[in-house]
Write an enzyme that holds these catalytic residues in place. Structure first.
Site, short mmCIF file in Angstrom:
data_model
loop_
_atom_site.label_atom_id
_atom_site.label_comp_id
_atom_site.label_asym_id
_atom_site.label_seq_id
_atom_site.Cartn_x
_atom_site.Cartn_y
_atom_site.Cartn_z
CG LEU A 57 38.53 42.65 48.46
CD1 LEU A 57 39.69 43.57 48.07
CD2 LEU A 57 37.20 43.38 48.31
NE ARG A 110 49.50 36.25 38.43
CZ ARG A 110 49.92 36.74 39.59
NH1 ARG A 110 51.11 36.41 40.06
NH2 ARG A 110 49.14 37.55 40.29
N GLY A 131 41.25 48.45 41.40
CA GLY A 131 42.09 48.44 42.59
C GLY A 131 41.34 47.99 43.84
N GLY A 151 53.24 44.89 49.43
CA GLY A 151 53.29 46.23 49.99
C GLY A 151 54.11 46.19 51.28
CE1 TYR A 201 22.29 2.50 35.56
CE2 TYR A 201 24.23 1.73 34.40
CZ TYR A 201 23.18 2.61 34.51
OH TYR A 201 23.02 3.60 33.58
C1 UD1 Z 1 47.82 43.72 47.61
C2 UD1 Z 1 48.18 44.89 48.54
C3 UD1 Z 1 49.62 44.69 49.01
C4 UD1 Z 1 49.78 43.37 49.71
C5 UD1 Z 1 49.31 42.24 48.78
C6 UD1 Z 1 49.27 40.94 49.54
C7 UD1 Z 1 46.94 46.84 47.74
C8 UD1 Z 1 47.02 48.08 46.97
N1 UD1 Z 1 48.06 46.13 47.81
O1 UD1 Z 1 48.67 43.84 46.48
O2 UD1 Z 1 49.98 45.74 49.92
O3 UD1 Z 1 51.10 43.15 50.09
O4 UD1 Z 1 47.98 42.49 48.29
O5 UD1 Z 1 48.98 39.87 48.68
O6 UD1 Z 1 45.91 46.53 48.29
N2 UD1 Z 1 40.95 42.74 43.76
C9 UD1 Z 1 39.66 42.99 43.42
N3 UD1 Z 1 39.38 44.08 42.64
C10 UD1 Z 1 40.36 44.93 42.21
C11 UD1 Z 1 41.68 44.66 42.59
C12 UD1 Z 1 41.94 43.56 43.37
O7 UD1 Z 1 38.74 42.24 43.76
O8 UD1 Z 1 40.04 45.89 41.54
C13 UD1 Z 1 41.24 41.58 44.58
C14 UD1 Z 1 42.10 40.59 43.83
O9 UD1 Z 1 41.30 39.63 43.16
C15 UD1 Z 1 42.92 39.97 44.93
C16 UD1 Z 1 43.06 41.07 45.95
O10 UD1 Z 1 42.00 41.97 45.69
O11 UD1 Z 1 42.26 38.88 45.53
C17 UD1 Z 1 44.41 41.76 45.93
O12 UD1 Z 1 44.59 42.40 44.67
P1 UD1 Z 1 45.97 42.39 43.90
O13 UD1 Z 1 45.83 43.23 42.69
O14 UD1 Z 1 46.44 41.00 43.75
O15 UD1 Z 1 46.89 43.17 44.94
P2 UD1 Z 1 48.45 43.06 45.09
O16 UD1 Z 1 49.11 43.85 44.04
O17 UD1 Z 1 48.84 41.65 45.27
#
Ligand code: UD1
Ligand code: CA
Length: 457
Positions: free
Chosen positions: A11, A18, A83, A144, A382
């Site tokens: 992903l 940030r 998500g 999580g 050069y």
């Molecule tokens: C997620 C996990 C959480 C875990 C944490 C660890 C879920 C629901 N939660 O939370 O349990 O402890 O990571 O860091 O999975 N991303 C996408 N598309 C999206 C959403 C996210 O590509 O629609 C990617 C983000 O860029 C990131 C990763 O997925 O690299 C995690 O997404 P993020 O929203 O940061 O999840 P957390 O809330 O940190």
């Protein structure tokens, strides 16, 4: 072993607000390689895996970076960030075509060790339908939580925002890395809803769904430093520091001496031979290979690749570099070459035993075996438009403060007198001397002083 296929979905769709950067987050670098590059390398370590990367709309640079490290990877675009489950489903075509095991990695977590990934795969082999990499967090805020039963099986993953007071006390956290061996992984992901605090489709909900289907969910644990997610530049620096500490340790354990390891910077592809010694404050950029017994003295800067060139940098057995040396892409130092203080070398090959000990620029050329390049010598490579080459033969002696104006060749065994500006070729074994003729005026200075004092007085 199993003959099931394995898909790894990385992903990388997050914008990384940030980071406060014009560059997508996953392109920021650790040890000279993007975080995405590190994760692709980890995934490529599993030879039979099919790799997919999920990126955001318009991320052309991210696409290029995927192709650079994993030309065979498939790239999918997640249109809206709804998500982590939605993100994995962006690779739906790949998952439907394969119908095998699936591992999900985050491109902004570049520090996972291959051993942990291997443990995750073997937990699928031993019967888990879903397996999660977990870690004990000192401060679990934001992660999580992994809710387990008495036998250690995973019951559910509860996101921080959705957790009860009791669940918030759990310190076993989800790293985000998950693996699935399900009869139909896409069908399970399609059943995930978004009725939660963030209104997102959580990948983590797959645990409860799989259990309801009668499948086992398991946890594999690792050290916290493997699962660090990078969201900001300060976390990027922490990840860099963890990476460097590991790399220095591995180098020292393989026979490299570092006097002050905390002050030595290595790159993802640095190769250091046995009995290399590295003094304090040395930076080694990408593309550097150092042979056995080489001695790199304090405050030296070496790189085999920069923005313009990836020609590499090789230093052969027994060479000495520094202190305060700068070696740039395309440099090859033969065995026992000496490069001393305030010497810069770029795109040049120095044959064994050649020496340039002080204050010199060697750019675009060759230096023959045993040649001695005097202090203050400049290869004038050069002309304001083109780069030209200097060829210095074997056993040549270049006197101090000479300028070799390229293109020019100094034949084997020739001498160039100190202070010469050489614009045409020098024959082998001859002396070239280019100086204004000296004029001496005896007593001139004494007379001059006397005259000036008379005028003042
Ligand atoms: C997620 C996990 C959480 C875990 C944490 C660890 C879920 C629901 N939660 O939370 O349990 O402890 O990571 O860091 O999975 N991303 C996408 N598309 C999206 C959403 C996210 O590509 O629609 C990617 C983000 O860029 C990131 C990763 O997925 O690299 C995690 O997404 P993020 O929203 O940061 O999840 P957390 O809330 O940190
Ligand atoms: Ca996150």
């Amino acid at each position: 072993m199993t003959d099931r296929s394995l898909s790894i979905v990385i992903l990388a769709a997050g914008k990384g607000t940030r980071m406060y950067s014009r560059q997508p987050k996953v392109l920021h670098q650790i040890a000279g390689r993007s975080m995405l590059g590190h994760v692709l390398a980890l995934a490529s370590g599993i030879s039979h895996a099919k790799i997919s990367v999920v990126i955001g709309p318009g991320m052309d640079d991210v696409r290029k970076e995927v192709v650079r490290w994993s030309p065979d990877a498939s790239i999918f675009v997640q249109e809206n960030q709804a998500g982590t489950a939605d993100a994995v489903l962006a690779a739906r075509d790949q998952l439907v075509a394969e119908r095998g095991d699936v591992i999900v990695l985050y491109a902004d977590s570049p520090l996972m060790r291959p051993q942990t990934l291997a443990k995750l795969v073997s937990s699928l082999e031993s019967g888990a339908g879903v397996s999660v990499v977990g870690f004990e967090a000192d401060d679990p805020t934001g992660y999580g939580r992994l809710l387990t039963d008495a036998s250690g099986d995973l019951i559910a993953i509860r996101e921080h925002k959705d957790a009860s007071a009791d669940e918030l006390n759990v310190r076993l956290c989800n790293s985000g890395v998950m693996a699935f061996r399900l009869p139909d992984v896409v069908a399970v992901l399609d059943r995930i809803g978004n009725d939660n605090a963030k209104g997102e489709f959580y990948l983590t909900d797959a645990v409860e769904i799989a259990r309801r289907d009668g499948l086992k969910a398991a946890v594999v644990t690792c050290e916290m430093d493997e699962v660090l997610g990078v969201n900001s530049r300060d976390q990027l620096a922490v990840a860099e520091s963890i990476w460097q500490t590991r790399a220095r340790l591995a180098a020292m354990r393989a026979g490299v001496t570092m006097i002050a390891p905390d002050t030595v910077w290595l790159s993802f592809d640095t190769v250091l031979g046995q009995d290399v010694t590295i003094e304090p404050n040395v930076f080694i950029g990408p593309g550097v290979t150092v042979g056995e017994g080489v001695w790199i003295k304090a405050n030296s800067y070496l790189e085999g690749a920069d923005r313009k060139s990836a020609a590499g940098l090789r230093i052969d057995t027994g060479a000495e570099v520094g202190p305060f040396a700068r070696l740039r892409p395309g440099t090859e130092l033969g065995a026992d070459v000496h490069i001393g203080n305030f010497v810069e070398v770029k795109n040049a090959v120095l044959a064994p035993g050649a020496k340039a000990n002080h204050l010199t620029y060697i750019g675009d050329g060759t230096v023959g075996a045993g040649a001695n390049i005097g202090a203050g010598t400049i290869f004038c490579n050069y002309d304001g438009f083109n780069k030209n080459r200097c060829e210095v033969g074997a056993g040549v002696f270049i006197g101090s403060n000479s300028a070799l104006v390229a293109p020019v060749r100094i034949g084997d065994g020739a001498y160039v007198a100190a202070g010469s500006v050489i614009t045409t070729n020098v024959e082998p074994d001859s002396l070239a001397i280019v100086r204004a003729k000296r004029e001496d005026r005896p007593e001139w200075a004494a007379k001059y002083r006397a005259m000036m004092q008379r005028r003042k007085g």
